[in-house]
Write a protein that holds these residues in place. Sequence first.
Motif, PDB file in Angstrom:
ATOM      1  N   TYR A 139       0.776  -1.519  -0.009  1.00 34.05           N
ATOM      2  CA  TYR A 139      -0.012  -0.310   0.296  1.00 34.05           C
ATOM      3  C   TYR A 139       0.405   1.126  -0.129  1.00 34.05           C
ATOM      4  O   TYR A 139       0.690   2.249  -1.149  1.00 34.05           O
ATOM      5  CB  TYR A 139      -0.949  -0.126   0.952  1.00 34.05           C
ATOM      6  CG  TYR A 139      -2.024  -1.220   1.418  1.00 34.05           C
ATOM      7  CD1 TYR A 139      -3.458  -0.388   0.077  1.00 34.05           C
ATOM      8  CD2 TYR A 139      -2.211  -2.325   2.160  1.00 34.05           C
ATOM      9  CE1 TYR A 139      -4.318  -1.224  -0.127  1.00 34.05           C
ATOM     10  CE2 TYR A 139      -2.876  -2.987   2.240  1.00 34.05           C
ATOM     11  CZ  TYR A 139      -3.733  -3.166   0.545  1.00 34.05           C
ATOM     12  OH  TYR A 139      -4.439  -3.809   0.749  1.00 34.05           O
ATOM     13  N   ASN A 147      -1.320   6.826  -6.691  1.00 31.10           N
ATOM     14  CA  ASN A 147      -2.451   7.903  -6.281  1.00 31.10           C
ATOM     15  C   ASN A 147      -2.148   8.978  -7.294  1.00 31.10           C
ATOM     16  O   ASN A 147      -2.533   9.289  -8.113  1.00 31.10           O
ATOM     17  CB  ASN A 147      -2.169   7.850  -4.931  1.00 31.10           C
ATOM     18  CG  ASN A 147      -3.663   7.371  -4.143  1.00 31.10           C
ATOM     19  OD1 ASN A 147      -4.520   6.266  -4.706  1.00 31.10           O
ATOM     20  ND2 ASN A 147      -3.298   7.032  -2.653  1.00 31.10           N
ATOM     21  N   ARG A 376      -7.598   6.828  -4.617  1.00 33.50           N
ATOM     22  CA  ARG A 376      -7.257   6.242  -3.185  1.00 33.50           C
ATOM     23  C   ARG A 376      -8.602   4.427  -3.276  1.00 33.50           C
ATOM     24  O   ARG A 376      -7.718   3.733  -3.159  1.00 33.50           O
ATOM     25  CB  ARG A 376      -7.838   6.250  -1.884  1.00 33.50           C
ATOM     26  CG  ARG A 376      -7.810   6.594  -0.507  1.00 33.50           C
ATOM     27  CD  ARG A 376      -6.543   6.507  -0.241  1.00 33.50           C
ATOM     28  NE  ARG A 376      -6.645   5.250   1.764  1.00 33.50           N
ATOM     29  CZ  ARG A 376      -5.430   4.823   1.639  1.00 33.50           C
ATOM     30  NH1 ARG A 376      -3.972   5.276   1.063  1.00 33.50           N
ATOM     31  NH2 ARG A 376      -5.657   4.126   2.904  1.00 33.50           N
ATOM     32  N   ALA A 377     -10.012   5.170  -2.819  1.00 33.44           N
ATOM     33  CA  ALA A 377     -10.899   3.723  -3.265  1.00 33.44           C
ATOM     34  C   ALA A 377      -9.959   2.543  -4.364  1.00 33.44           C
ATOM     35  O   ALA A 377      -9.910   1.882  -3.721  1.00 33.44           O
ATOM     36  CB  ALA A 377     -11.877   3.823  -3.655  1.00 33.44           C
ATOM     37  N   VAL A 380      -7.055   0.637  -3.206  1.00 35.54           N
ATOM     38  CA  VAL A 380      -7.186   0.361  -2.644  1.00 35.54           C
ATOM     39  C   VAL A 380      -7.652  -1.445  -3.070  1.00 35.54           C
ATOM     40  O   VAL A 380      -7.396  -2.556  -2.647  1.00 35.54           O
ATOM     41  CB  VAL A 380      -8.020   0.365  -1.162  1.00 35.54           C
ATOM     42  CG1 VAL A 380      -8.535  -0.239  -0.076  1.00 35.54           C
ATOM     43  CG2 VAL A 380      -7.348   1.524  -0.345  1.00 35.54           C
ATOM     44  N   GLN A 400     -11.660  -2.986   3.439  1.00 39.85           N
ATOM     45  CA  GLN A 400     -10.588  -1.761   2.049  1.00 39.85           C
ATOM     46  C   GLN A 400     -11.420  -0.225   2.544  1.00 39.85           C
ATOM     47  O   GLN A 400     -11.274   0.936   2.180  1.00 39.85           O
ATOM     48  CB  GLN A 400     -11.584  -2.969   0.839  1.00 39.85           C
ATOM     49  CG  GLN A 400     -10.587  -4.056   1.072  1.00 39.85           C
ATOM     50  CD  GLN A 400     -11.227  -4.331  -0.269  1.00 39.85           C
ATOM     51  OE1 GLN A 400     -11.717  -4.201  -1.109  1.00 39.85           O
ATOM     52  NE2 GLN A 400     -11.589  -5.688   0.186  1.00 39.85           N
ATOM     53  N   SER A 404      -9.525   3.045   2.441  1.00 37.58           N
ATOM     54  CA  SER A 404      -9.712   4.612   1.636  1.00 37.58           C
ATOM     55  C   SER A 404     -10.637   5.072   2.037  1.00 37.58           C
ATOM     56  O   SER A 404      -9.771   6.592   1.954  1.00 37.58           O
ATOM     57  CB  SER A 404     -11.071   3.106   0.216  1.00 37.58           C
ATOM     58  OG  SER A 404     -11.149   1.941   0.297  1.00 37.58           O
TER      59      SER A 404
END
Lengths: 903, 214
Positions: A139, A147, A376-377, A380, A400, A404
């Motif tokens: 991540y 991102n 971001r969502a 993820v 999740q 996010s």
Amino acid sequence: MLPATLPLLGMPLPGEGAGVAAEAAGESVLPPAGLALLRWQWHEVEAPYLVAVWILVASLAKIVFHLSRKVTSVVPESCLLILLGLALGGIVLAVAKKAEYQLEPGTFFLFLLPPIVLDSGYFMPSRLFFDNLGAILTYAVVGTLWNSFTTGAALWGVQQAGLMASTVQADLLDFLLFGSLISAVDPVAVLAVFEEVHVNETLFIIVFGESLLNDAVTVVLYKVYNSFVEMGSVNVQPVDYVKGVASLFVVSLGGAAVGLVFAFFLALTTRFTKRVRIIEPLLVFLLAYAAYLTAEMASLSAILAVTMCGVGCKKYVEANISHKSRTAVKYTMKTLASCAETVIFMLLGISAVDSSKWAWDTGLVLGTLLFILLFRALGVVLQTWVLNQFRLVPLDKIDQVVMSYGGLRGAVAFALVILLDKTKVPAKDYFVATTIVVVFFTVIVQGLTIKPLVKWLKVKRSDHHKPTLNQELHEHTFDHILAAVEDVVGHHGYHYWRDRWEQFDKKYLSQLLMRRSAYRIRDQIWDVYYKLNIRDAISFVDQGGHVLSSAGLTLPSMPSRSSAAETSVTNLLRESGSGACLDLQVIDTVRSGKDREDAIMHHLLSGGLYKPRRRYKTSCSRHFISEDAQARQDKEVFQQNMKRRLESFKSTKHNVCLSKSKLRLRKAGRKKKDGSADKETPNGKPHQASNLPDTAAVILAVESDEEEESDSSETEKEDDEGIVFVARATNEVFQEHKVPGSMDVCPSPRVIPPSPTCAEKELPWKSGQGDLAVYVSSETTKIVPVDMQTGWNQSISSLESLASPPCAQAALRAARPRACAPPRGEELRDPLAALATPAPEPHAGFTFTPSLAKAGRSRSESSADAPEQQELQPLMAPEDHGCLSPGTANARWLIQFNRAGRL
Amino acid sequence: MGSAHSMSEEVRELVSKTGFSSEQIEQLHRRFKQLSGGQPTIRKENFNNIPDLELNPIRSKIIHAFFDNRNLRKAPNGLADEINFEDFLIIMSYFRPIEPNMDEEQLERCRKEKLRFLFHMYDSDSDGRITLEEYRNVVEELLSGNPHIGKESARSIADGAMMEAASICVGQMQPDQVYEGITFDDFLKMWQGIDIETKMHVRFLNMDAIALCH
């Protein structure tokens, strides 16, 4: 804010605007007419004064917020601080007509950020962190890259589509730069919000670990793009891209390496601080800070360096430094971090007010908000999907969502955007405005809503159960089993490598970095055991007065301290300072209740408040804290706890208080060194004169009390025994063996000889020792409270006592305490025998009627009743041994053991 | 193990019995052969040949667990002398990670299974209770890796843990109450709040490295 407060502080000039200017002007106006009685030297103290005032304001604000539970339970503190900052900024702006006191990137990176990162690194649950390292790294690296690229590119697309004002002059590179700084999840913001949310630990460590580790990626991207922008996009050679990628590794690995090197030095240094304990906490902070600055200097990832330093050194440092230093490190770290965090959020709020730096563009702001949330969502979900292919415990959808949504942006982004060069990045003002909006949105809106969201989604919360010994044991067993199974299966997986690492650590690293005494007893299970005991001791000592006061009362569950106990505590504290020993009183054979109570108090204090007293005597130097006292105190607390833990096994409510106090008595007797006895003697001396007249009454009071008890309840009788476990086939006295056992492995394996107070030495009945023992058999595996056995005898005897005077029953009880009283060293034998002769005295006392006794009894004296019982009774009826067979049997064991221990 | 056909037949049976995939079973079988030295069964001595296991402080307990009839679901007590491949798989299946699509009930059962395995390791005399003596044994072995922690300390730790267990499981003890040992129910109680299913598992897939390691 500050200019506004200056008049309040007595500034002679109410000039608006910068206080310094006003002050300088003021000084130049005033001629130096002779000796000034009072002179303002504001400019000399200005900088530190401002800093102090800001921190003070922030701290006061924190206090105010927490006055109301309701507010802080709904609104995260970071939100409140930002809002406060906005308000303060508004005031400053209104008063000074220009924005002051902003969040300076330099201040932020050099002073405010390090404590927070160090705190989070040092107190990072390392096991959890490394268990999830794969996910965290994914991540942090992939997620952040993703991102920043997508956000930057998408924003560029929006601009190309003409949705932004034409004044936003930025090309793709500018947007990518902006994307890199806006996309990184901020550790400060995440920590501030997630600490209050209490999601389960796996989720927390993933989000938080990501926010810490992504710093490396952010720094690299930011620097690479920044240099590209400065070079101009046309001049960028392909080789620069390669360099950019390479720098990612250099910066992150280099930062981590710097951190580990410093962690190594830190651990090594603390190994040799045995004689200068006082600088231990300082070393921790200095070396960690040095790691930060070194990494910053080499333009490596400073956050990573400090994180690794904290994670790496903790184990060894904690083992090396003293208990006090550990506490000092912990609190200083937490204080600094909380301070820095508070100031950061407040300054963020204040900085936002400065409209001169702003340039609003709706398209850019909305676009950024949308993209950071969306990507971001998306990121993820994609990464989790990949990760779940490998993870044995997959992250589910709810996790999740929280991950996010928990991607908060904060002060790092703000500081980075402020650092942009306006000549190179023409759209800087727009970016600043957007960053502020994004930070505020994520911290305030997401911060506010994440709690309800977590509740609504029923995210698995972390249950804050205290670590138990069983749990630790089981988990250790577990680790070994898993490692073994991997060995059997032949698969060298995670458990295998962890096992290997632990062995390597044990063999080489720990030996090198830990002080020998610490290394020897180094074991996690032992640690937990030790900590639990310490915790119990502290919680026990915290209720010290309470325990004693309830000891002799017929209402054992009395909730608060009695004033009597308090006065004697203060008396004792006052008197223990004087080293005078009045011999007359030492040999005074009159036993007054007060005297005894004070002796008890003294023992209680010497057990419970050991630390401060010791410190008085041994450490006058500022540079040295006596190691001896420290070790001894730790050990004692530890020993006490052993007993208490055993005791807490038992449960009836009144029991607890009664038996506790007795435990303490006995414990206390063993506590002091003989040498200190002289100093301790004055306890209770001043009372004696006044107490002489009512001595008889006091003694009687005990007995009358006794009678009341026997009438009222059966259980309380039994309670007097405290909790005693007896072996079916008592082969070994568990408790007593255990203590020496534990000491063997303690740093300085010296058995502390019990030292009675002088009064106790001379007057053996004054000591309340030996009335409680805890046994667990070694042969039978069943734990049987001795009450079962003695209780039976007692219930019979108490029936008798209804008919006959209390002394019969008291005598019965006497058998045990007397037999249990450990020999107080050989030299004391004789006085004991000699002094046993005046024993009949208490008998004389019994001829008084109980009512008379009651009349003579005062409230305060009653608090010492229970111990008195034990102290008196042995002298009364030694012939009663026979009727209490189990008890006496135990008692004999104890005696034997004590002798052994003494020898 | 016979011809290819009967092998697959056997494997199918094992798949349904233990929940391993046929791929995993094949890999485990290879490993089994390696351990047993080509014999159809494994004896205790075979485990001594695993070099990595030597450093494990509770090695004997773990090996013991492999031969425990309770774990093999054969008898309520006693030890098997040797285990065949199926038994080996049964033991291994305790360490299977949970399936993502399990419902609550299955999850609970799976959790209990795993805990029971652990419980059996403590309860060496199969009487359904972990007595103080048994507990001490385990703790002593656990701590045996550190020569500086004596038996006494190990004992006191075990005793402390036992006290704690008693206070957790029974709560308010009556004075005349005797706590004889940790029963399985108590054991479950102690594990409450700890997600064993997130911990007790070993990766069985991707074991290609096995052959290389040995």
